[in-house]
Structure formats: structure tokens, C-alpha cells
Write a protein that holds these residues in place. Structure first.
Motif, PDB file in Angstrom:
ATOM      1  N   LEU A   1       3.556  -4.628  12.341  1.00  0.00           N
ATOM      2  CA  LEU A   1       2.407  -4.430  13.211  1.00  0.00           C
ATOM      3  C   LEU A   1       1.414  -5.558  12.910  1.00  0.00           C
ATOM      4  CD1 LEU A   1       0.823  -2.578  15.188  1.00  0.00           C
ATOM      5  CD2 LEU A   1       0.060  -1.297  13.171  1.00  0.00           C
ATOM      6  N   ILE A   2       1.003  -6.288  13.945  1.00  0.00           N
ATOM      7  CA  ILE A   2       0.083  -7.418  13.784  1.00  0.00           C
ATOM      8  C   ILE A   2      -1.093  -7.204  14.720  1.00  0.00           C
ATOM      9  CG2 ILE A   2      -0.186  -9.931  13.934  1.00  0.00           C
ATOM     10  CD1 ILE A   2       2.911 -10.116  13.667  1.00  0.00           C
ATOM     11  N   PHE A   3      -2.312  -7.399  14.205  1.00  0.00           N
ATOM     12  CA  PHE A   3      -3.502  -7.171  15.017  1.00  0.00           C
ATOM     13  C   PHE A   3      -4.678  -7.967  14.459  1.00  0.00           C
ATOM     14  CE2 PHE A   3      -2.977  -3.911  11.828  1.00  0.00           C
ATOM     15  CZ  PHE A   3      -4.221  -3.819  11.222  1.00  0.00           C
ATOM     16  N   PRO A   4      -5.653  -8.308  15.323  1.00  0.00           N
ATOM     17  CA  PRO A   4      -6.851  -9.013  14.848  1.00  0.00           C
ATOM     18  C   PRO A   4      -7.613  -8.167  13.838  1.00  0.00           C
ATOM     19  CG  PRO A   4      -6.687  -9.153  17.238  1.00  0.00           C
ATOM     20  CD  PRO A   4      -5.650  -8.154  16.783  1.00  0.00           C
ATOM     21  N   HIS A   5      -8.196  -8.837  12.841  1.00  0.00           N
ATOM     22  CA  HIS A   5      -8.948  -8.140  11.789  1.00  0.00           C
ATOM     23  C   HIS A   5     -10.040  -7.224  12.341  1.00  0.00           C
ATOM     24  CE1 HIS A   5      -7.059 -10.332   8.591  1.00  0.00           C
ATOM     25  NE2 HIS A   5      -7.708 -11.471   8.781  1.00  0.00           N
ATOM     26  N   ASN A   6     -10.675  -7.624  13.445  1.00  0.00           N
ATOM     27  CA  ASN A   6     -11.874  -6.919  13.905  1.00  0.00           C
ATOM     28  C   ASN A   6     -11.604  -5.687  14.766  1.00  0.00           C
ATOM     29  OD1 ASN A   6     -11.022  -8.201  16.223  1.00  0.00           O
ATOM     30  ND2 ASN A   6     -12.953  -9.218  16.647  1.00  0.00           N
ATOM     31  N   ILE A   7     -10.369  -5.249  14.904  1.00  0.00           N
ATOM     32  CA  ILE A   7     -10.092  -4.032  15.672  1.00  0.00           C
ATOM     33  C   ILE A   7     -10.216  -2.824  14.740  1.00  0.00           C
ATOM     34  CG2 ILE A   7      -8.394  -2.710  16.987  1.00  0.00           C
ATOM     35  CD1 ILE A   7      -7.214  -5.291  17.977  1.00  0.00           C
ATOM     36  N   PRO A   8     -11.093  -1.876  15.059  1.00  0.00           N
ATOM     37  CA  PRO A   8     -11.206  -0.669  14.233  1.00  0.00           C
ATOM     38  C   PRO A   8      -9.882   0.105  14.214  1.00  0.00           C
ATOM     39  CG  PRO A   8     -13.060  -0.844  15.752  1.00  0.00           C
ATOM     40  CD  PRO A   8     -12.056  -1.870  16.168  1.00  0.00           C
ATOM     41  N   HIS A   9      -9.520   0.582  13.034  1.00  0.00           N
ATOM     42  CA  HIS A   9      -8.278   1.341  12.896  1.00  0.00           C
ATOM     43  C   HIS A   9      -8.360   2.252  11.672  1.00  0.00           C
ATOM     44  CE1 HIS A   9      -7.761  -2.305  10.513  1.00  0.00           C
ATOM     45  NE2 HIS A   9      -6.872  -1.657   9.774  1.00  0.00           N
TER      46      HIS A   9
ATOM     47  N   ILE B   1       0.882  -1.170   0.000  1.00  0.00           N
ATOM     48  CA  ILE B   1       0.000   0.000   0.000  1.00  0.00           C
ATOM     49  C   ILE B   1       0.913   1.211   0.000  1.00  0.00           C
ATOM     50  CG2 ILE B   1      -1.878   1.230   1.135  1.00  0.00           C
ATOM     51  CD1 ILE B   1      -2.762  -1.432   2.340  1.00  0.00           C
ATOM     52  N   ILE B   2       0.719   2.059  -1.002  1.00  0.00           N
ATOM     53  CA  ILE B   2       1.601   3.204  -1.230  1.00  0.00           C
ATOM     54  C   ILE B   2       0.767   4.472  -1.098  1.00  0.00           C
ATOM     55  CG2 ILE B   2       3.175   4.276  -2.869  1.00  0.00           C
ATOM     56  CD1 ILE B   2       3.174   1.300  -4.168  1.00  0.00           C
ATOM     57  N   TYR B   3       1.008   5.202  -0.032  1.00  0.00           N
ATOM     58  CA  TYR B   3       0.282   6.433   0.242  1.00  0.00           C
ATOM     59  C   TYR B   3       1.102   7.618  -0.273  1.00  0.00           C
ATOM     60  CZ  TYR B   3      -2.252   3.642   3.753  1.00  0.00           C
ATOM     61  OH  TYR B   3      -3.008   2.700   4.401  1.00  0.00           O
ATOM     62  N   PRO B   4       0.521   8.464  -1.126  1.00  0.00           N
ATOM     63  CA  PRO B   4       1.210   9.683  -1.541  1.00  0.00           C
ATOM     64  C   PRO B   4       1.074  10.746  -0.442  1.00  0.00           C
ATOM     65  CG  PRO B   4      -0.971   9.665  -2.479  1.00  0.00           C
ATOM     66  CD  PRO B   4      -0.810   8.357  -1.720  1.00  0.00           C
ATOM     67  N   SER B   5       1.706  11.866  -0.632  1.00  0.00           N
ATOM     68  CA  SER B   5       1.504  12.987   0.279  1.00  0.00           C
ATOM     69  C   SER B   5       0.007  13.272   0.380  1.00  0.00           C
ATOM     70  CB  SER B   5       2.238  14.222  -0.247  1.00  0.00           C
ATOM     71  OG  SER B   5       2.025  15.313   0.611  1.00  0.00           O
ATOM     72  N   GLY B   6      -0.519  13.351   1.590  1.00  0.00           N
ATOM     73  CA  GLY B   6      -1.946  13.547   1.809  1.00  0.00           C
ATOM     74  C   GLY B   6      -2.741  12.250   1.864  1.00  0.00           C
ATOM     75  N   GLY B   7      -2.098  11.118   1.583  1.00  0.00           N
ATOM     76  CA  GLY B   7      -2.781   9.831   1.576  1.00  0.00           C
ATOM     77  C   GLY B   7      -3.232   9.401   2.966  1.00  0.00           C
ATOM     78  N   PHE B   8      -4.283   8.589   3.013  1.00  0.00           N
ATOM     79  CA  PHE B   8      -4.859   8.123   4.281  1.00  0.00           C
ATOM     80  C   PHE B   8      -5.722   6.909   4.005  1.00  0.00           C
ATOM     81  CE2 PHE B   8      -8.074  10.605   2.266  1.00  0.00           C
ATOM     82  CZ  PHE B   8      -9.260   9.946   2.549  1.00  0.00           C
ATOM     83  N   ILE B   9      -6.182   6.259   5.075  1.00  0.00           N
ATOM     84  CA  ILE B   9      -7.233   5.256   4.974  1.00  0.00           C
ATOM     85  C   ILE B   9      -8.219   5.533   6.104  1.00  0.00           C
ATOM     86  CG2 ILE B   9      -5.958   3.487   6.249  1.00  0.00           C
ATOM     87  CD1 ILE B   9      -7.389   1.411   4.375  1.00  0.00           C
ATOM     88  N   ALA B  10      -9.493   5.595   5.758  1.00  0.00           N
ATOM     89  CA  ALA B  10     -10.561   5.940   6.701  1.00  0.00           C
ATOM     90  C   ALA B  10     -10.736   4.830   7.751  1.00  0.00           C
ATOM     91  CB  ALA B  10     -11.863   6.153   5.930  1.00  0.00           C
ATOM     92  N   PRO B  11     -11.402   5.138   8.863  1.00  0.00           N
ATOM     93  CA  PRO B  11     -11.661   4.111   9.885  1.00  0.00           C
ATOM     94  C   PRO B  11     -12.381   2.903   9.286  1.00  0.00           C
ATOM     95  CG  PRO B  11     -12.162   6.277  10.760  1.00  0.00           C
ATOM     96  CD  PRO B  11     -11.907   6.456   9.284  1.00  0.00           C
ATOM     97  N   HIS B  12     -11.908   1.712   9.667  1.00  0.00           N
ATOM     98  CA  HIS B  12     -12.458   0.467   9.136  1.00  0.00           C
ATOM     99  C   HIS B  12     -11.983  -0.710   9.980  1.00  0.00           C
ATOM    100  CE1 HIS B  12      -8.401   0.536   7.515  1.00  0.00           C
ATOM    101  NE2 HIS B  12      -8.508  -0.767   7.287  1.00  0.00           N
ATOM    102  N   VAL B  13     -12.519  -1.869   9.700  1.00  0.00           N
ATOM    103  CA  VAL B  13     -11.964  -3.135  10.180  1.00  0.00           C
ATOM    104  C   VAL B  13     -11.593  -3.938   8.937  1.00  0.00           C
ATOM    105  CG1 VAL B  13     -13.196  -3.185  12.386  1.00  0.00           C
ATOM    106  CG2 VAL B  13     -14.209  -4.269  10.378  1.00  0.00           C
ATOM    107  N   ASP B  14     -10.644  -4.839   9.074  1.00  0.00           N
ATOM    108  CA  ASP B  14     -10.197  -5.627   7.929  1.00  0.00           C
ATOM    109  C   ASP B  14     -11.065  -6.861   7.755  1.00  0.00           C
ATOM    110  OD1 ASP B  14      -8.170  -3.806   7.476  1.00  0.00           O
ATOM    111  OD2 ASP B  14      -6.661  -4.968   8.543  1.00  0.00           O
ATOM    112  N   GLY B  15     -11.242  -7.256   6.511  1.00  0.00           N
ATOM    113  CA  GLY B  15     -12.022  -8.445   6.205  1.00  0.00           C
ATOM    114  C   GLY B  15     -11.207  -9.720   6.345  1.00  0.00           C
ATOM    115  N   VAL B  16     -11.907 -10.795   6.574  1.00  0.00           N
ATOM    116  CA  VAL B  16     -11.297 -12.114   6.655  1.00  0.00           C
ATOM    117  C   VAL B  16     -11.033 -12.610   5.238  1.00  0.00           C
ATOM    118  CG1 VAL B  16     -11.737 -14.518   7.320  1.00  0.00           C
ATOM    119  CG2 VAL B  16     -12.425 -12.641   8.847  1.00  0.00           C
TER     120      VAL B  16
END
Length: 166
Positions: free
Chosen positions: A141-149, A76-91
């Protein structure tokens, strides 16, 4: 309820420079771009590699008891100003074993000193930030899919390798 911070692992020093440079080469030469998704300002570049998945799994201390890293990986390559909105990851399901993934990992490819933090939240909508992780090259960084981030806006750029494991 268990504290989110107890479920998040941020491990340093597991990957040498040669391994990271190999990943950079894969990103440049072999990964296929899909221009991100609706909830992010970033580019994704996908590739398949059992070998890289095994290398990542072998680097994670056995005390964490992970069994497998799925071979479908993406930068995942974020340019200047790049972001990802709050979400949980899918299985995702392992094509070999049909086992569902339980955790996500982010292997940071560059240091991000200003912005670009991964923030863990109490909820997707209106949640409070309970943990902030600043990207450090070679750290995972490792975390369960269901944690909002979310990934906060980055001032320069941010590059990571994202994958799934169980």
C-alpha cells in the motif's frame, strides 16, 4: 479537490515468497525494537537496508515514477487488540540525497482477515472513512504522507514493513 482514493495505490503480486521469507528472517534476527510510539499499540523493529529498499523500488511499476526508497525501514507488529490512532505520516529526509520523502508504504507480511484494516480518512479528528484496505500478505500500500489514516484494532495480529519513498 482530488479524491483520496485516486492517490492511494494498493498493488498485489509484486513480491515472491522468497523475498517475504527473507524479510521475516531480518525481523527475527536483525531488527532493533523500540516498542512503538504514543499513538499505537504495536511494537516497531527498525533496520537499515539499501538492498531491501532497492528491491522494493524495483518491484513497483515504473509508471508510478518513484525514485528511491529510504533505507531506514521498520516492521510494525500489532498484537491482538493492536491499533494505530488517526494520524498523518511525517516526512523523512534521505541521508544520501537530502531529498524529502513524499509517500509512505506498508508491505503487508501476513493476511489479516478480521480487523487490522488501514482506513483512509477525510480528517484526523472526526473524519469520515473514505477507503478501507484489508491487509493481504505480499501486497504493498503506497500513499502520500499527508493523507489522514488509521489502523483499526486487529483481532489476532498484524505485521507489516513500513517505509518512506519519493
Amino acid at each position: 479537490m482530488t479524491d483520496i482514493r485516486e492517490k492511494v495505490l494498493y498493488l498485489h503480486g509484486l513480491f515472491d515468497e522468497k523475498f517475504l521469507e527473507n524479510l521475516n528472517q531480518i525481523m527475527e534476527d536483525d531488527a532493533i525494537s523500540d516498542m512503538g510510539s504514543y499513538n499505537m499499540l504495536a511494537d516497531r523493529k527498525w533496520f537499515e537496508s539499501e538492498e531491501i529498499g532497492t528491491s522494493i523500488l524495483n518491484a513497483i511499476p515504473e509508471t508510478y515514477k518513484f525514485t528511491r526508497v529510504l533505507p531506514s525501514l521498520r516492521f510494525i507488529i500489532y498484537p491482538s487488540g493492536g491499533f494505530i490512532a488517526p494520524h498523518v505520516d511525517g516526512v523523512r529526509f534521505d541521508a544520501v540525497t537530502q531529498h524529502p520523502s513524499t509517500h509512505s508504504f506498508l508491505l503487508y507480511m501476513i493476511d489479516t482477515l478480521e480487523g487490522g484494516a488501514t482506513e483512509f480518512l477525510t480528517a484526523i479528528r472526526g473524519g469520515e472513512v473514505v477507503e478501507t484496505i484489508q491487509p493481504k500478505r505480499g501486497s504493498i500500500l503506497i500513499f502520500p504522507h499527508n493523507i489522514p489514516h488509521q489502523g483499526t484494532g486487529v483481532d489476532t495480529s498484524k505485521i507489516l514493513l513500513r517505509g518512506d519513498l519519493y
